[in-house]
Design a protein around this motif. Structure first.
Motif, PDB file in Angstrom:
ATOM      1  N   GLY A   1       4.489  -6.062  17.093  1.00 45.07           N
ATOM      2  CA  GLY A   1       3.029  -6.025  17.124  1.00 45.07           C
ATOM      3  C   GLY A   1       2.439  -6.016  18.511  1.00 45.07           C
ATOM      4  O   GLY A   1       1.331  -5.510  18.719  1.00 45.07           O
ATOM      5  N   TRP A   2       3.139  -6.572  19.467  1.00 46.56           N
ATOM      6  CA  TRP A   2       2.513  -6.815  20.758  1.00 46.56           C
ATOM      7  C   TRP A   2       3.048  -5.955  21.897  1.00 46.56           C
ATOM      8  O   TRP A   2       2.300  -5.625  22.820  1.00 46.56           O
TER       9      TRP A   2
ATOM     10  N   LEU B   1     -11.120 -13.058  19.380  1.00 44.96           N
ATOM     11  CA  LEU B   1     -10.466 -11.828  19.838  1.00 44.96           C
ATOM     12  C   LEU B   1     -11.442 -10.768  20.365  1.00 44.96           C
ATOM     13  O   LEU B   1     -11.165 -10.180  21.429  1.00 44.96           O
ATOM     14  N   PRO B   2     -12.542 -10.513  19.683  1.00 41.45           N
ATOM     15  CA  PRO B   2     -13.460  -9.485  20.215  1.00 41.45           C
ATOM     16  C   PRO B   2     -13.970  -9.825  21.614  1.00 41.45           C
ATOM     17  O   PRO B   2     -14.186  -8.920  22.435  1.00 41.45           O
ATOM     18  N   LYS B   3     -14.140 -11.106  21.900  1.00 38.53           N
ATOM     19  CA  LYS B   3     -14.628 -11.498  23.231  1.00 38.53           C
ATOM     20  C   LYS B   3     -13.616 -11.175  24.328  1.00 38.53           C
ATOM     21  O   LYS B   3     -13.959 -11.089  25.499  1.00 38.53           O
TER      22      LYS B   3
ATOM     23  N   PRO C   1      -6.211  -8.564  29.808  1.00 32.26           N
ATOM     24  CA  PRO C   1      -4.801  -8.940  29.683  1.00 32.26           C
ATOM     25  C   PRO C   1      -4.697 -10.391  29.193  1.00 32.26           C
ATOM     26  O   PRO C   1      -5.405 -11.264  29.696  1.00 32.26           O
ATOM     27  N   VAL C   2      -3.849 -10.612  28.229  1.00 32.07           N
ATOM     28  CA  VAL C   2      -3.726 -11.943  27.645  1.00 32.07           C
ATOM     29  C   VAL C   2      -2.260 -12.331  27.537  1.00 32.07           C
ATOM     30  O   VAL C   2      -1.421 -11.515  27.131  1.00 32.07           O
TER      31      VAL C   2
ATOM     32  N   ASP D   1      -8.204  -5.584  20.137  1.00 32.25           N
ATOM     33  CA  ASP D   1      -8.299  -4.761  21.339  1.00 32.25           C
ATOM     34  C   ASP D   1      -7.873  -5.490  22.598  1.00 32.25           C
ATOM     35  O   ASP D   1      -8.155  -5.049  23.708  1.00 32.25           O
ATOM     36  N   ILE D   2      -7.230  -6.652  22.441  1.00 31.62           N
ATOM     37  CA  ILE D   2      -6.750  -7.304  23.656  1.00 31.62           C
ATOM     38  C   ILE D   2      -5.436  -6.652  24.068  1.00 31.62           C
ATOM     39  O   ILE D   2      -4.794  -5.946  23.290  1.00 31.62           O
ATOM     40  N   LYS D   3      -5.067  -6.897  25.303  1.00 31.46           N
ATOM     41  CA  LYS D   3      -3.851  -6.301  25.854  1.00 31.46           C
ATOM     42  C   LYS D   3      -2.848  -7.433  26.124  1.00 31.46           C
ATOM     43  O   LYS D   3      -2.952  -8.105  27.146  1.00 31.46           O
ATOM     44  N   VAL D   4      -1.949  -7.644  25.166  1.00 28.91           N
ATOM     45  CA  VAL D   4      -0.955  -8.703  25.378  1.00 28.91           C
ATOM     46  C   VAL D   4      -0.004  -8.260  26.492  1.00 28.91           C
ATOM     47  O   VAL D   4       0.563  -7.174  26.435  1.00 28.91           O
TER      48      VAL D   4
END
Lengths: 292, 292, 292, 292, 292, 292
Positions: free
Chosen positions: C287-288, C203-205, C210-211, C252-255
């Motif tokens: 959550g997303w 996840l940090p990577k 956008p995921v 910190d990803i952006k779903v």
């Protein structure tokens, strides 16, 4: 249009077409007449084969493919309904034949009593053999309500034959008080509740020895194997059972034969149990047969 | 040929034939009329008894056998279909009778509302009583869509009666935001998601106190108990629930009564849930009754 | 008596009545025509909606309630039975429409192939997109017995489109040897067997990117999701899957979109799988969606 | 992309989108709290709607299509779990509203007690009304184990209200001796075992009269309707029940309302019962509504 | 609170509490170890008792109530798992005891082989006895794959004992060619496919004679009895079987004992078969016992 | 120990081991990708074979034994998942091969669309062929929601190919109004609701002609065949269907091929449908193949 040989529909995925060339033989023992609770394991082997088409042929655990091992699916041994003694005799003689031909026997039950004639036959060939037993139940009774031929007596019979100190039970969480006491007195190994960790301790002690492994599917928690005769909660996960198979595969023992018993499909409408059994069989083939 | 008394078919394995001599009484409360989702727990007690014949009488966890505890299976309390208030009154008066006779009450639901009249009766006898509650759901509503007599309100009622600080909930993973907030404000103990670890912390605080334990089978993950009204994933394993029962058995609290509720057999064709419940009942009998 | 609009019976609990005002759109993709083993996932979305009434609207994991997120349940996309190509085209164009309207797409399968047109549409909008994939199976085949449009090829297609290094697979425990090798050669991430721990490392990577997240319900062990086409033992628990959803929610990803596929209700008479799926959907919404 | 109104997922096939313009209203009464044996009929209406998509819209029996009748599917009436009296009051007031608006009421149960408030409401509007009742059971008890509000008392209540001579029961094969005797004394019509032939004799006598028809699905043999609370063998076939519906459609009576009750889906994994019920509803709509 | 005797949970509805005073004895024979196809009938008697609570005590067919006949439910005879010969011996001796005490034996199977020891015992008391046999299968084999003790041989054994001309089979639609030929040669009565009409012709010929009636539930079409070991389509309806029981009740034969066998609950999730069996038992009690 | 050839486990009982010598060939067509409601018939052929071991080899209806007819069970034709056109092409070419070899084709579905390529192949060989069609549904659509390759269009395609006047449908109780009208205009025979009586009238008209018979298992009432995609109540009994097969066997038509389709085992936990199908197949083999 050409049909060179009869249609062989319901065989385990990637089984080898030729008996002679095969290293291992997969066979069913469709017997359930001595079970004390819920019958139906006679249909286990057929259903395990049927759902094996949902399997991949490759194991990402062992990094091997089924075509690397030649195993022949010989179908089910025909057994006489309701006659335990004759059934046992037929199985023993069948295994005698396999061993004469140098095959690795891989059996599918059926009730656990079917392992008894197999162990008898194996012991004739491997007198220094040990038995690894994974199960929810001790199966150490001398008889069940007067019947000496009972699925609940199979490990006792094996222990009486090959010596209790040569039998190693894992995952046990059910039995009579007397059974646990007998095992203790006789110096037989019983690991209660757990499989993987105690197995890892035992394996080095068995290094180099021929070992027969018998797995009762009910060693799994009912969540992982609802389709069996006697479910008993508090069991291990399929992850742990897979890891235990792999631990054996990675050890220095010499597996000389094995079985997986007590899959009773009718109690599991989702067919989770048969699917799980078919994957366990694949891992047993890939992990154990080459040890021979 | 002699039949000295009527056939008593479907009783829990090894139940004692005589009420007077028994220390504990096992009874069913076949009520499910206030459930908001899937009914059917009225058939829980009968099915738990039926499958108990698949159990061994010995617990390798506690090293005790059922014949060491005298418990009487009194069958199901007849309850009027569709009448929650009358059902509750009947149960309360039934428990009053048991307590008068000095019996340890061990109830099988039925929906969770059946614990309400039991707790009322227990509290009359044990005014310093605490309640240990294992469940997926808070059950802290004041009412459910206007109905104060609801399975979703049982713990709220108990908390209102005996004081929120005397109620300890474990394994909770579902509820209204208001319910969690109310508990917090009132100083009621709620352990979210987990049971065993927080329980081990709480038990010493309750040492010496009389405690009623109520277990909703849905505290288990649906993998371990699919046969219940409201399944909710993310729950604990049967291994953890067994260990929690044993933790209580090994503690210094004084269990004065208990129940296991919400087994609804029709949603579980493999009967895993009823089998699991019957084993839990065995452990509750062996681990808790002697505390009296 | 007033009925201002048609009865909208089977919608996901607490879905918003108005499309325009909604941030997210929930839709079903009832397609199962390319599955190689057990069909039936076409009925997944409807059953997930139906059992969602058993859910609480509040998540004690995320401390949020469904009414904090405006999502519109748009029902199932009508798809032509037995025509994969046309089905895919219809889905892609449907998603194009949602994205034009600025909606967060949340899909329910259906077989896994339905994720292919969604990913195609998403990629047009988010060319720097990564894919997180949780599944028991690699799904990296080029075709399945000659058919390029197959549920077993969806991740391969995605990898070919967005680049294998942008695809992260977790929980994989089944596939061809070639599939694992291809992934390795291409630098595609595959975590075998596990989800939560490797996900936390990945996840940090992906922070800030956008995921799109696609979850095949069979990443769960069959104990937790028996109602799916191809069950494969040795999987993760629902607890771990919930924790994985929450790990993404806390990262910190952006779903930018997601789906949950392969729920096939007919193989699960207890409806555990649909109930679990509905809870997962709730957590994905809570959550997303706000990440957008 | 346009969604002009909320997705209305689970409605009966071809239901009309607009209440005002509709001649008939289809509604569910999801109540099962007074049943004495197997609960679960609360889920009947939803499942009947769900499987109605498997129906054709055309009846080759009546040579009519659903679009020839405007019926509005109003969904299920929200009823308070476990409170029979309040549930009954809510239903009665709901039907009052429908009748005020000039609608033909077509109800789906739920347990048979739900017909009681409907009949009360109908009787206020049609004081010369008769009731045709198809059922395995007499339902003529004054109370059930002390409870006057019981599914086993519905026809007795109706008979007490509108006069026993205005009630015609068909297909009856189960009841107390007292119930049969009471009916005989009161001059109430009971056809034991058969439906079609005695119905054909009764219909001319009712010519011109307003009639409410209530069908308990268990009038069918369990072979044709296993999914119901109390199955009772020796019943009629679905062919005979269809023919009975058509006999009424072809008669000179004036059907003013009707219901179909006691479909309990959980007892029928094949969903035969719900499918059959949905076809019966279609024929009731096509055959009876236009009589108004 | 008073519990004067042990809870007798799972008994057939309205069974008499006292053996001595009873005219008939109802008993289960939970044996299924010789079945050639699907086992599970060992659980038949318990399930039939369990669902009997759904029955009314009154028969509108015979206009009699269960309290008019004193029958004692003696529970299941304990039988040794997997030992047919010992099981048979136990049953025969049990029936000897019942007959000594002047009781009418009413047995519930279990597989059909259980009728063999009963007939042996009956024949000792009634040497002029005839047997009426309703079944899908001839059951006239000399052995089954070598086993003389087989469910497929029961009628052959009976015919060999009491003379083939004293055996009357009805509803037969399955068997070996040799079996049909043997019956013909021996002058044994076989009515293929039908029961009621040929039975009506046979009954007058048996007037005044003692008759044992054995009913295999699979004489019913699978639509009416899916829960049995070997289903075979083309059978009779439950209506016809009820009418056949009533035809015997209304005849001049003297029923001296009877059984109903082969109910295997696990194959029937709707429990239609057990429910039907319990109604058949009620009619057999009400119609036949008083003939004594 | 000798295994001369591979184990052929799951073949229809008494199938001949040699293709060359056989008169008929039994094959499965495991396709269900165009079904509009409930998929699963791909598993029909395998399950029909599996349960055929419960069959006797002798038909008391026809007084013939299976060994009197040489039929070869060729297993299932491998078909590409989700590709109807390619599947159809494969089947057609397969049947071409069978016909070239002079074999009588006996197919098991799979969805009804599989009959289309068979009829195409048959028609090339028998240009004067008629089709007898037993089904609940007309199957006369030109397309289904735009898809011309649909199970709902198979009879229309056949009628377009061989001429509507050469198609005779029986038992039809479901379809679009347009379908019935089209049939009427085209002079195609449709017997609504009934099979046996109208069939007896039609058979003499077809005397001497080659006829292909296609049976959709859903022509049976759901009580007799719950395990199918689209159940539709009001159908015929298995007794009537058996009698219809026998009526054809006793007629002067020349059956040149046949199939039985739409058995979907997952919807029938009791396996009644597969068992019934296996008996129907036996009667079709015994009654029809010798006509060649």
């Amino acid at each position: 249009m050409r049909f060179d040989e009869a249609y062989s529909g319901n065989v385990f995925i990637k089984s080898h077409p030729n008996y002679e060339e095969s290293e291992a033989v997969l066979y069913g023992m469709p017997m359930d007449w001595t079970v004390s609770f819920r019958p139906g394991s006679r249909f286990g082997p057929a259903r395990i084969r049927e759902v094996s088409i949902g399997l991949e042929e490759y194991s990402p655990y062992l990094d091997r493919e089924l075509e690397e091992v030649k195993f022949f699916d010989a179908g089910d041994i025909p057994l006489p309904f309701g006659n335990p003694q004759k059934s046992i005799d037929i199985i023993e003689s069948y295994i005698d034949g396999l061993l004469e031909d140098g095959k690795f026997p891989l059996g599918m039950g059926g009730e656990h009593l079917v392992s008894w004639p197999v162990i008898k036959a194996m012991y004739k060939k491997y007198p220094d053999m040990a038995v690894i037993h994974m199960d929810a139940h001790t199966d150490l009774r001398e008889d069940y309500e007067g019947e000496p031929l009972s699925h609940a007596a199979i490990i006792r019979k094996a222990a009486d034959l090959i010596g209790p100190k040569n039998v190693y039970s894992f995952g046990i969480r059910s039995g009579l008080k007397e059974e646990f006491e007998w095992a203790k007195e006789q110096g037989m190994h019983i690991s209660k509740f757990e499989v993987l960790e105690p197995l890892k301790e035992v394996l080095p002690k068995l290094a180099g020895r021929p070992v027969y492994v018998t797995i009762d599917i009910d060693v799994l928690d009912p969540a992982h194997a609802p389709g069996t005769g006697t479910v008993d909660c508090g069991g291990i996960t399929s992850k742990e059972l897979l890891a235990s198979i792999h631990a054996i595969a990675g050890s220095d023992i010499k597996v000389v034969g094995c079985d997986l018993v007590e899959v009773a499909p009718v109690y599991d409408p989702s067919e989770q149990t048969a699917n799980t059994a078919s994957k366990l069989i694949r891992e047993m083939i890939l992990g154990w047969v080459q040890k021979k």
